[in-house]
Structures are given as structure tokens and as C-alpha cells.
Design a protein around this motif. Sequence first.
Motif, mmCIF file in Angstrom:
data_model
loop_
_atom_site.group_PDB
_atom_site.id
_atom_site.type_symbol
_atom_site.label_atom_id
_atom_site.label_comp_id
_atom_site.label_asym_id
_atom_site.label_seq_id
_atom_site.Cartn_x
_atom_site.Cartn_y
_atom_site.Cartn_z
ATOM 1 N N UNK A 84 -6.857 3.469 -12.539
ATOM 2 C CA UNK A 84 -7.014 2.042 -12.774
ATOM 3 C C UNK A 84 -8.169 1.500 -13.354
ATOM 4 N N UNK A 124 -1.869 3.809 -13.596
ATOM 5 C CA UNK A 124 -1.785 4.139 -11.990
ATOM 6 C C UNK A 124 -0.337 4.588 -11.499
ATOM 7 N N UNK A 125 0.741 4.146 -12.372
ATOM 8 C CA UNK A 125 2.197 4.405 -12.128
ATOM 9 C C UNK A 125 2.146 5.836 -12.438
ATOM 10 N N UNK A 152 0.961 8.101 -9.477
ATOM 11 C CA UNK A 152 1.341 8.067 -8.360
ATOM 12 C C UNK A 152 2.803 9.168 -8.661
ATOM 13 N N UNK A 204 -3.237 7.104 -3.648
ATOM 14 C CA UNK A 204 -4.633 6.316 -3.555
ATOM 15 C C UNK A 204 -4.778 5.407 -2.506
ATOM 16 N N UNK A 221 -6.289 -2.700 1.961
ATOM 17 C CA UNK A 221 -5.312 -3.735 1.181
ATOM 18 C C UNK A 221 -3.770 -3.294 1.234
ATOM 19 N N UNK A 242 -0.265 -4.833 2.346
ATOM 20 C CA UNK A 242 0.410 -6.119 1.816
ATOM 21 C C UNK A 242 0.678 -6.981 3.304
ATOM 22 N N UNK A 287 1.741 -9.769 3.920
ATOM 23 C CA UNK A 287 2.754 -10.903 4.177
ATOM 24 C C UNK A 287 4.228 -9.917 4.322
ATOM 25 N N UNK A 288 3.899 -8.600 4.314
ATOM 26 C CA UNK A 288 5.017 -7.595 4.539
ATOM 27 C C UNK A 288 5.101 -7.094 5.841
ATOM 28 N N UNK A 314 7.275 0.187 0.350
ATOM 29 C CA UNK A 314 6.937 -0.009 -0.935
ATOM 30 C C UNK A 314 6.307 1.454 -1.362
ATOM 31 N N UNK A 318 7.787 -8.910 -4.182
ATOM 32 C CA UNK A 318 6.736 -9.707 -3.157
ATOM 33 C C UNK A 318 5.488 -9.029 -2.965
ATOM 34 N N UNK A 319 5.676 -7.626 -3.277
ATOM 35 C CA UNK A 319 4.261 -6.911 -3.146
ATOM 36 C C UNK A 319 3.408 -7.310 -4.182
ATOM 37 N N UNK A 321 1.983 -10.704 -4.089
ATOM 38 C CA UNK A 321 0.850 -10.834 -2.992
ATOM 39 C C UNK A 321 -0.428 -10.040 -3.558
ATOM 40 N N UNK A 322 -0.379 -9.093 -4.073
ATOM 41 C CA UNK A 322 -1.554 -8.163 -4.508
ATOM 42 C C UNK A 322 -0.947 -7.470 -5.783
ATOM 43 N N UNK A 371 -2.858 -5.842 -8.010
ATOM 44 C CA UNK A 371 -3.500 -4.498 -8.193
ATOM 45 C C UNK A 371 -2.939 -3.628 -7.336
ATOM 46 N N UNK A 372 -2.969 -3.975 -6.165
ATOM 47 C CA UNK A 372 -2.448 -2.958 -5.024
ATOM 48 C C UNK A 372 -0.910 -2.243 -5.561
ATOM 49 N N UNK A 426 0.496 -2.065 -8.456
ATOM 50 C CA UNK A 426 0.028 -1.162 -9.352
ATOM 51 C C UNK A 426 -0.256 0.176 -8.934
ATOM 52 N N UNK A 427 -1.184 0.195 -8.188
ATOM 53 C CA UNK A 427 -1.811 1.460 -7.364
ATOM 54 C C UNK A 427 -0.792 2.101 -6.623
ATOM 55 N N UNK A 451 0.615 -22.518 2.864
ATOM 56 C CA UNK A 451 -0.504 -22.321 3.709
ATOM 57 C C UNK A 451 -1.962 -22.736 3.141
ATOM 58 N N UNK A 460 -11.115 -14.900 2.982
ATOM 59 C CA UNK A 460 -11.798 -14.192 3.979
ATOM 60 C C UNK A 460 -13.063 -13.717 3.668
#
Lengths: 238, 292
Positions: A61, A80-81, A84, A90, A96, A98, A100-101, A109, B170-171, B174-175, B177-178, B180-181, B286, B291
Motif C-alpha cells: 500500500x 496490494x492486488x 492478496x 490485510x 474499514x 464497507x 453501505x454493503x 468482496x 460499489x466497494x 465507497x472506499x 483504498x479499502x 484496493x487493499x 445523505x 465521524x
Amino acid sequence: MTAGSRAAASAALRISNLRAGYGKARVLHGLDLAVEPGEMVGVAGPNGVGKSTLLKAISGLMPRMADRMEFGGAPLKQSPVDAVVQGIAHVPEGRRVLADLTVEENLRIGGIGGRVQDFASVRQGVVDRFPSIVPLLHRKAGLLSGGQQQLVAIARGLVAQPRLLMVDELSLGLSPTAVASISAATVSSCRELGASLLWVDQNLAILGKHCDRVILLRDGVAVDIDPRDTGATNSAYF
Amino acid sequence: MGLLLSAGISGIAVGLLYGMIGFAIVMLYKSTGVANFAQGTLATLGGFVCWASMTDLGLPLWAAIVVALVASAVLGVAVYFVVIRPRPSAGNLNITVRTLGLSLLLLAVMEWRWGAGAPYRFPAIVEGTGVQVADFVVPAQSLLIAAVAAAIMGTLWALFRYSNVGLSFRAMAEQPDTARLLGLPATRLSAATWAISAVLGTVVAILLAPSSFLAPSTMESYLLFTFTGIVLGGLTSLPGALLGSVIVGVVSNVTIVALSLEAGVLVVFALLLVVMLLRPQGLLGRPESVRL
């Protein structure tokens, strides 16, 4: 590749002379680290010492330099891809999830990112190890409590069938009860799956309780410590 | 009354066209943080590719449409790799300004190539006057627009809801960086998003061109109405972009018929101001919250 074969295959992490940081502020100065296949390693140390930086450097990262950076005999790329795909999951600081999911979609995911072939059975295996996740599966992850989110984040990592699970600050902001149950479930899952664990936490006691070995980050390098030896630990922290 | 009602119905059709452009803009904004100001000119260019395929290559309309849709998908991917992706460290404002530059560049290309004879007549996909309902007529073109919009939006909704690609999108929205992680292929997803939004634009241009004629700046005025629809709907809400745009289409069309063309424009932008003052998060958006 059949389901589970990647998790069952052992893989060692080998890092030597790792240097990484944010711009000119270098945090890690030549860190050496080895994690043996199936080994549970805790990483302790005060704030800002580079614990998260270490995990981010491993998963690609952030930019880093090292003499050697290998996982399972293959060099770790700065991506990062690829990390994994090579079998490193990680779980980042702050969960972190998601938001909205749904929890179920968060798990999916994890499987998509890990290119998991037989997702249904892998997911079932993870859910069986974390039974308290079942009633949450159809709720939006953002509406869960901190402990539930941590559970989802770890389950999402395990669904990718890692050979090495990296967890950043598992205990942060959680109640002692939640920390105890999530830690136990995480460690036993890793052991059953044959995955190694690299667990960063400020809570030295919980690392000592669950890990095979605890190292301390200090001045950008790693030092082996005995978490029960309070004198040595205190001198390392202060 | 019948006149106003039929103005309202064609307003829905026009609003769906704004809405599809708006949907594409919001989709890109959510996944990449970039407001694509080139969405309108990219759409017009798709319309011109379709038109040139008919006039220069002699293709029938349906084949020209296929050529235009494929070409815009390729163009969308090319724009992503050439204009958007390099130097991500420059920040989203820089990249947003790049889209503005791209828009001006494409406009200049179209003026250079096709500007002299514009505007051009563009053939309608459906002929005929439409369907008689009570004492007014629903134009055939409006029915076609509604059908195409419903089909496309339904497909995209199912894609986002159920497919792995949609879930990954969608992921990433929303994020980033996450995402990609977790190992999601951000580059491929972004390229696909650009392709989809360029294709959406071309669909709109082809549906719009028979009534508005085709000129390099055809979509520019529509883009302002689209942005109003997006803000009305909530800026980051995909269904909101569609809903807000339909409201803009109906309100402007009815006002145009009831009062005048100028009044129609005035009412839309007054509506925009009122919404931003009274409900800044829009209809389906929204409220911004941080936060701590």
C-alpha cells in the motif's frame, strides 16, 4: 486450484532491511522480520513507531525499499492486488468495513478480491468459525457495533483464503470481552486453516496470551521480547 | 390541460435523457471522485460517429448505432488511460480540470471536422406519431426513450445489486483504498466505468438528436439541466440523479408550454437554488457527516 489448497500450503514471510515511511519522514529503518508457516506473531510498540507502516509496506500500500521481501519463496510486488493474490490478507486499522454493503456482501468482496474459486464453501467454513456473524449477514455493515465490525473485517480477510492474515489493531476501541472472543476466534481460525498470523496491537497482554512470539518495534527495527518479562517490556516502551 | 399533460409526458422522456447522462456523471464521481465535465461532448462525439457512419460509410442506422456504441466504449477506456489515469497524485481537482480541458478539445475537434454544415438532421429510430391516450398523443420517440431508459437502468441496477463487478464497483465507490487493499482490480473497474458512462452518453445523444438536430455543442445546454437534476437528486445518489433529472424535465417542459421558453429555464435554476438552500443534501442524498 481447488478450494482450500492455497490456505493449506505453507508459506514463509522473509523481510530484510525494510525501509519505509511517509515522504521524508522515514519510520522503518532496516527492519528484519521472518514469519514461519503457521506461526502466530504479535507486533507491539507504542503509537507512531511504524506498526501499521510495516503491514502497509508488506501489502504494497505504500512505497518501500528492502534487500529482500519474499512470501512463499516469491518476491512481494509493490501492489496490494498482487499481495492478496499471493495469499496475504490485510485487515486494516479501524476495521474499514464497507458500510453501505451488507455483511454478506462484505464477505463476497473478500472472496472476489482473493479470486476464490469455490466461494460458497469457503464462505461457509468462515461463517461456521464465527457463528455470531450469522444473525448479522443481511444487515448493513455500517450499522454494526465496533466489535461486530471487527468480526466482519476479519471474516472478510479469511474468506480470501490467506496463507498469511495481517490484523492491524484488533483491540482498538473494543470492550475486553469483545477483544477476548474475537482474538480467540481469529487465532483458532488461522491455526485450523494453516495460515500464519501477523498481528499488530498496542495491547501487549493480549498478544502475549495468543501469539507464539511477540516482537517489539523500536526505533524502526524489530526486537524479540518476552511479553511476560515486564521489566524488559517497560524499558522497550519507555 | 391536455396540452400541459402531454408536455409533462414528453418532459419525463427528456428528463430520462438528462437522467442517464446524470447517472453516468454520478457513477464516475462516486467511483473516482471526479466530476466529468466532458460527459456532454463525449456524448455528442458518439452521436457524430453514428452520423458519420451513415453518411460517410453508408451504413444503415442500426449498424451505425452499433459502431457508435462500440467506438464510445473504446473512447471511454482511452480517455481513462490517456487523460485520467496518469499522475493520480495531482489530485481530484486537477483531474476534474483535465475533463474540462478534454471537453474543450473534443468540442474543437468536432467544430473542425463537422462544424461547417451543422446542425445536421438526424434520423429517428421510430417513425409514426405515437399512441393516442384520451385526448392527447404520446409521441413514439418518447415511448422509445422511456423503454430504452428503463432497459438500461434496469440492467445497471441488477448489475450493481447482484454481479461481482457491480459489487466491486460499489466497494470502490465507497472506499477506494479499502477496495484496493482487498485485492479488487481498481484500474480495470475504473476503465469499465468510463466505458459504460461513454456508452450511456452516446445512447442519449442518439435518442436526442432526431428532435434537437446534431451540432458540436448540442449537449452543452443539456448538461446544465443534468447538473441541476443531479444536485436535486442528491449529488451522490444514482437513483437520485434519475429522479432529479425527471423532475427537471417535467418542470421545464410544463413551464415552457404554459408560459415561455425563457420561463422554463428560469424555473429550473430557481428550483436548483431553492433546493440547495432548503435541502442541501438533495432529495435522496445523505447529509454530509464526519465521524470524529
